[in-house]
Design a protein around this motif. Sequence first.
Motif, PDB file in Angstrom:
ATOM      1  N   THR A   1      26.998 -51.820 -34.695  1.00  4.76           N
ATOM      2  CA  THR A   1      25.433 -51.391 -34.852  1.00  4.76           C
ATOM      3  C   THR A   1      25.173 -50.260 -35.146  1.00  4.76           C
ATOM      4  N   ASP A   2      25.772 -49.424 -34.306  1.00  3.24           N
ATOM      5  CA  ASP A   2      25.465 -47.786 -34.627  1.00  3.24           C
ATOM      6  C   ASP A   2      26.096 -47.306 -35.645  1.00  3.24           C
ATOM      7  N   SER A   3      27.213 -47.574 -36.195  1.00  4.71           N
ATOM      8  CA  SER A   3      27.915 -47.206 -37.353  1.00  4.71           C
ATOM      9  C   SER A   3      26.882 -47.908 -38.638  1.00  4.71           C
ATOM     10  N   TYR A   4      26.573 -49.059 -38.587  1.00  8.35           N
ATOM     11  CA  TYR A   4      25.579 -49.644 -39.490  1.00  8.35           C
ATOM     12  C   TYR A   4      24.238 -48.754 -39.733  1.00  8.35           C
ATOM     13  N   ASP A   5      23.723 -48.468 -38.513  1.00  5.47           N
ATOM     14  CA  ASP A   5      22.460 -47.736 -38.449  1.00  5.47           C
ATOM     15  C   ASP A   5      22.798 -46.344 -39.457  1.00  5.47           C
ATOM     16  N   THR A   6      23.986 -45.602 -38.874  1.00  6.77           N
ATOM     17  CA  THR A   6      24.444 -44.325 -39.551  1.00  6.77           C
ATOM     18  C   THR A   6      24.398 -44.548 -40.995  1.00  6.77           C
TER      19      THR A   6
END
Length: 566
Positions: free
Chosen positions: A507-512
Amino acid sequence: MTRGREVLDLPVWSRTSGPSHGPHCRDAMAHLDSEVKEERLREDLKFYFMNPCEKFRARQQIPWKLGLQILKIVMVTSQLVRFGLSNQLVVAFKEENIVAFKHLFLRGYSGTDEDDYSCSVFTQEDTYESIFFAINQYHRLGNLSLGTLGYGEKEDSRIGLKVCKQHYKKGTMFPSNETLNIDSDVEIDCIHLGLQALSNNPQDWKNSSFFKLEFYRLLQIEISFQLKGIDLQTIYSRELPDCYVFQNMITFDNKAHSGKIKIYFNSDANIEECKDLNISGSIQRNIQYVLVFDAFVIVICLASLILCTRSIVLALRLRKRFLNFFLEKYKRHVCNTDQWEFVNGWYVLVIISDLMTIVGSILKMEIKVKNLTNYDLCSILLGTSTLLVWVGVIRYLGYFQAYNVLILTMQASLPKVLRFCACAGMIYLGYTFCGWIVLGPYHNKFEKLNTVAECLFSLVNGDDMYATFAHIQQKSLLVWLFSRLYLYSFISLFIYMILSLFIALITDSYDTIKKYQKNGFPATDLQEFLKECSSKEKCQQESSAFLPRICCLRRNGSDDHLILVN
């Protein structure tokens, strides 16, 4: 107008000046040549990073590789479906024959295996009757079997079955007195029973000393025999039939000496080339059509392999030009991230897929004409190649922003996910070994190390939780309490903590990635170089995006080797 054409518009004195104007003119010419080289390199890089549609709009260049990949997907998938239907017949024939063998040679077989063995006996009389039943059924096979079966020859070219028994050397045992005197060395005795011996009076071989068993010394009895069969169902599917050799073995296992002898039936089916096939009809013509189709698949994959290999070679040449230029102008090396931009992983994937398809298609053609019988290797090659072909479709979906988010998220999160899995794997292995050694004697899912790992993995996904808790045998209160602590802690740790952290990384990679797509990705050296313009007029005409839509000018024939086809 490129810098190369600006050179032609210089004053005459600047192109024809002699040694009297030497240093300044040579410096000016060298500077102009450097700018021309830089501009050509920049255009080549921009053209390389275009997608097929942009290249077509820029130079009207037909995207041959794109069309070839689409055609290859259709061809390879059709080939796999055809081979899969043929392979289903092979698998069905093997499995149905094994079931038929168990009903033929196992006395009292119910049709369902008991755990990992076929059936079991509990008395000496049942043991003798089960052994003699298998031998008699083998002798009467021609009058019993519904299949296309015949007797096969053993290694010594003899037809019949071989009976071997393993037992400890002689000793004495008195359970009532808790006395045991036995030699732990194992002896193996074997006897061959041919068809001629079985046709004689059965009491002759049944009353032989070989079948006088001392069960306290007996470890196991093995009855091995070979049968041959022909798979005629392939004729209905317009294919040549296969000839099979079945290596069968019936094992009476008494190693536990627990009063229960487990009976195992193992059958290895091998496909061999039929010695003489004389089949009339339309089968031969159908086989020729299939061989032509497979040959066409090989040609398509070979063309794809050549084009993708050529693109990789040209990309490496372009990277070398860029590295040399960057080192010469900026006096430093290009970072590894920019260097890897020139190595297109999709092309590597396509090349591997093409190689596997070519080899698998050749094996398939040999299997079709019955020169080879290795269905398993051919299935692995064709199945894996088709998987890679369909995975390669993601590359073209990545040209659309909505689908590209998935690809970029996977690329960004993969390193972090791998490092996280390495740490979580240590905890997982610890639980695996602990569950195997403690709960193995009390739960069938924890008896073997591989089944423990599979059971725990299913628990992480929330499968079969209640059955895992309920099947723990309550023979030991201490083990039962430990099992509850073990299972509750594992489920809580992996589902509520580790799995949540795993999802949080993605999820963090997706938000980035979403933030970068909105505000722009961090510019690398390569991207900064592509944004640079050599004149104010070009800066006003070109967009500042990473991959602008440019109108490439037609180059001279001598410059064609500088252009890359991505």
